[in-house]
Structures are given as C-alpha cells and as structure tokens.
Enzyme design. Structure first.
Site, mmCIF file in Angstrom:
data_model
loop_
_atom_site.group_PDB
_atom_site.id
_atom_site.type_symbol
_atom_site.label_atom_id
_atom_site.label_comp_id
_atom_site.label_asym_id
_atom_site.label_seq_id
_atom_site.Cartn_x
_atom_site.Cartn_y
_atom_site.Cartn_z
ATOM 1 C CG HIS A 121 -2.020 -0.850 1.285
ATOM 2 N ND1 HIS A 121 -1.927 -2.200 1.477
ATOM 3 C CD2 HIS A 121 -3.353 -0.587 1.156
ATOM 4 C CE1 HIS A 121 -3.135 -2.736 1.472
ATOM 5 N NE2 HIS A 121 -4.028 -1.771 1.272
ATOM 6 C CD GLN A 262 8.018 24.502 -2.929
ATOM 7 O OE1 GLN A 262 8.545 23.531 -3.448
ATOM 8 N NE2 GLN A 262 7.235 25.337 -3.594
#
Ligand code: MN
Ligand code: MN
Length: 417
Positions: A121, A262
């Site tokens: 997953h 960022q």
C-alpha cells in the site's frame, strides 16, 4: 397594485439571494483546495486527461494519485492524515482492480503476479479506518506497488505507525509516497518493480491549517528505502531531504508553498540541526552579548556585597560618629542638676531636708578662707581679733543649718497651709 408590489419584492429577494451566492462562491473556491489531498500541490502536474497516460490524475475522496499506465503503478499517492480519518474499521483486504481507470487501459487486479513482492500500500489501510468504504478504497490496485517484504512489513510499517503516532499527538500530516527507478517488469501486465520506495511527510501543528500556515519552521520527514530484502527496520536510517527525493523522482513536492519556504523545509533532514534562518543569523552574537552583560552585573553585585561586608567587619563602631562619644564626658553636673534644683526652685520657708547646695558650700569655703587669713593675721599681730570669734560663730551656725536639717520640716506640711 398590491399583487405587483408583492411580485417586485419577490424579485428583489431573489436577486439578493443570487448576489449572495455568487459572492460567496468564488471566495470559497479560493480558500478550499479541490481536494485536501492536493492542498500542498500536484508534484508532477498530473491531469485527468487520459492522453496523459503516464501522469494520469485520479482524485478520490480518500486520496489522490498520479497513475502511470506504462509502469502499471502509481507515480505518487498523496493524502491528508488527521484524527478524523481514523476509526475502528477492520482491514478489508479486498485487493481489486480500479474501475475508474480509463476504458481500454490494462487494469491490474489482486491476482496479478507480483513475483514474490508484497502488494504494498502507498496510503496504508490503517490510515483509513473511519468507514468500510474508506478502508476498502485503499485496496484498489492503483494504490499498490510491488514492495519487498522486509521493506513493507518492517521499515514501511514502522514509519506508517510513527505517522499515526504524530496524528494521535494532535498533528495533521500531508503525506506523499511512491516508487522510483525500475528493477524489472513482471507478469502479463508488465508491472514495474521499483528500485526504491520513497515517502515525504509534512507535519502541521494541528488539523485545519492551510498552505499559508506552512513556515520555514514546519517539520518535514523524507525517506528513501531500497526495495529489497534485508533493509533496516529502522526507517530513521533512511532519512533524507525532500530535495533529495525531488531529484530522485523529478517531482516538485509542496509546490503550493512559497518557494522561499520550500527552499528551507525541503533542504532539512529531519532530526538534524536546523540551518540558521537569515533573520536569526546574529542570534549567537546577541546571546553572547547578553551573557556578557549578565556576568558583568553579577560580578559587580558580588564585589559590592563583599566590599560592604568587609567594611562592616573591620570597623563596626564607626556606625556611631565619634562626636557622640565625648558628649557624656563633660557632664559631671548631671548628678547635681538631676537631684535637687536649688537655683531655679523657690527657696522653701524653713529648712529643707536637702543636702547643702553648691552656692552654700562655696560660701562656707569662702568664710573658711577668710577665717584662715584672719587667723594668720592674728598670729602675726599676736593679738586676737574679736571679729574672728564672731566669724567663727557664723560659720558654726551655717554648717549646722546646712548639714543638719530639722526632721519636723517636711514639704507635706507646707503644702497644706
Ligand atoms: Mn504496507
Ligand atoms: Mn518542492
């Protein structure tokens, strides 16, 4: 008349409602992202156009992803995680094809050969336990990549668990996960087995915060784990920076966050000292100056205290000025002035029981001197002056009066005439 007025008022009310709706509409769309799972950005600029087959955007209520129809695996899966997604639903285990893939595309299903790799997953089953539908959505094969057992069942599982620990501490996470590189393709679907699995996490203080709440202090966690057996279960040994994962994948994570933020949060490796922000560059200098000032003040205070103590120890008496000391000395009078007060007090009628006063004593002395002189005179003249006898008598009477007062004369008797 009345009917037309009612019509007009209805029109006005309708217009008002329309204006309100049209006004609140755009404001909302500016604040709320199309999907919470893409709030921080779409790292590969994926689109929902089927011609974009290797970067095909799929947005589900539970997560969002970019699908690669050549690799038959997702490029990335992105999801929001906070307490609201967590419940008590059991793991559904219903691995299955994703029916929302465009018509004509190969659909990987749960029976496809993964060559001994786990059906790993990206968004874990345990991150969607609020409802059966949510949990089941994690078993769609568009959320699955071939993942080595050790990676999936140890390293990855522990990192997933850590993320939910952060959520239980009250944080909200934005997580992206995927595979990079290619070992080989397997099975009839030619499913790509990635060489590396990566994960990028942005940790917000609490649920409900937006892109504007991401600062240079916001925590990010990035890992890059080899998709192999024998990997270290400790995910921290695979920590890297978001920047490193960006260069590994070619994506731009957190692209909705201002570039200058960022730059800071993506360069950091979690757990390592944070680089000093430009605004705080002089902080160590300020700290040194502060410590210096504090030390000077403390040393000064200690010195002052010691000085005072020393002065007290060496000269304890100077507290009283020396002028006050000789003062009691020139007072031989006090005994005389304090006991009787003959000069000021009015002389009582008769004899007082008081001892001879100073002037009286002096008078006696004077008389005695006189007598002495007369006696000498008399001796030289060889004659007795009758006046000398008189003086002698006077002196005797005076002495008697001063030194032997009558006991019957008491002040109490005089006070009561
Ligand atoms: Mn897993
Ligand atoms: Mn970025």
């Amino acid at each position: 008349m009345l009917r037309s007025f009612l019509h007009a008022s209805k029109l006005v009310a309708g217009l008002f409602v329309l204006l309100t709706l049209s006004y609140s509409g755009p404001v909302r769309s500016q604040d709320t992202p199309t999907s919470w799972h893409l709030m921080l950005g779409n790292p590969s600029g994926a689109t929902s156009n089927p011609t974009d087959a290797n970067n095909y955007l799929m947005v589900k209520p539970q997560y969002a992803l970019s699908y690669n129809n050549s690799k038959r695996i997702p490029n990335w899966v992105s999801w929001q995680l906070n307490r609201s997604w967590l419940g008590s639903v059991r793991r559904q285990n219903d691995f299955r094809l994703d029916p929302s893939l465009p018509q004509g595309w190969y659909r990987v299903d749960g029976r496809d050969d993964f060559g001994g790799y786990d059906r790993g997953h990206m968004i874990p089953s345990a991150d969607r336990t609020r409802s059966l539908k949510d949990n089941s959505a994690t078993f769609l094969m568009t959320n699955i990549i071939p993942q080595s057992r050790d990676n999936n069942q140890e390293t990855w599982r522990l990192l997933e668990q850590y993320c939910r620990e952060l959520v239980n501490q009250g944080h909200e996470l934005y997580i992206l996960s995927g595979g990079a590189g290619q070992k080989y393709a397997i099975g009839r679907g030619k499913i790509t087995i990635p060489a590396t699995t990566w994960k990028v996490i942005l940790v917000l203080e609490r649920p409900g915060l937006m892109v504007r709440d991401v600062t240079t202090q916001t925590r990010t966690i990035a890992v890059s784990v080899p998709n192999e057996q024998g990997v270290n279960p400790n995910w921290r040994s695979y920590l890297t920076s978001v920047d490193q994962v960006e260069s590994l994948t070619g994506y731009d994570f957190f692209s909705n966050v201002p570039p200058h933020i960022q730059k800071v949060i993506e360069a950091r490796i979690d757990g390592k000292p944070r680089p000093i922000a430009p605004g705080l560059r002089y902080r160590p200098t300020l700290l040194l100056i502060g410590v210096g000032i504090a030390a000077t003040v403390i040393v000064g205070l200690i010195g002052y205290g010691l000085d005072r103590l020393q002065k007290r120890a060496t000269s304890p008496k100077p507290q009283l000025p020396p002028k006050l000391k000789p003062a009691p000395e020139p007072t031989p009078i006090p005994p005389a002035t304090s006991v009787p007060t003959p000069p000021s007090a009015p002389k009582p009628k008769g004899n007082t029981p008081t001892p001879p006063s100073r002037p009286a004593v002096r008078a006696i002395e004077r008389i005695e001197e006189n007598l002495q002189r007369r006696a000498e005179q008399a001796q030289t003249e060889a004659s007795v002056d009758p006046k000398a006898a008189e003086l002698d008598l006077e002196l005797a009477i005076l002495k008697l009066q001063l030194s032997d007062p009558k006991p019957s004369d008491r002040p109490s008797d005089k006070d009561v005439p």
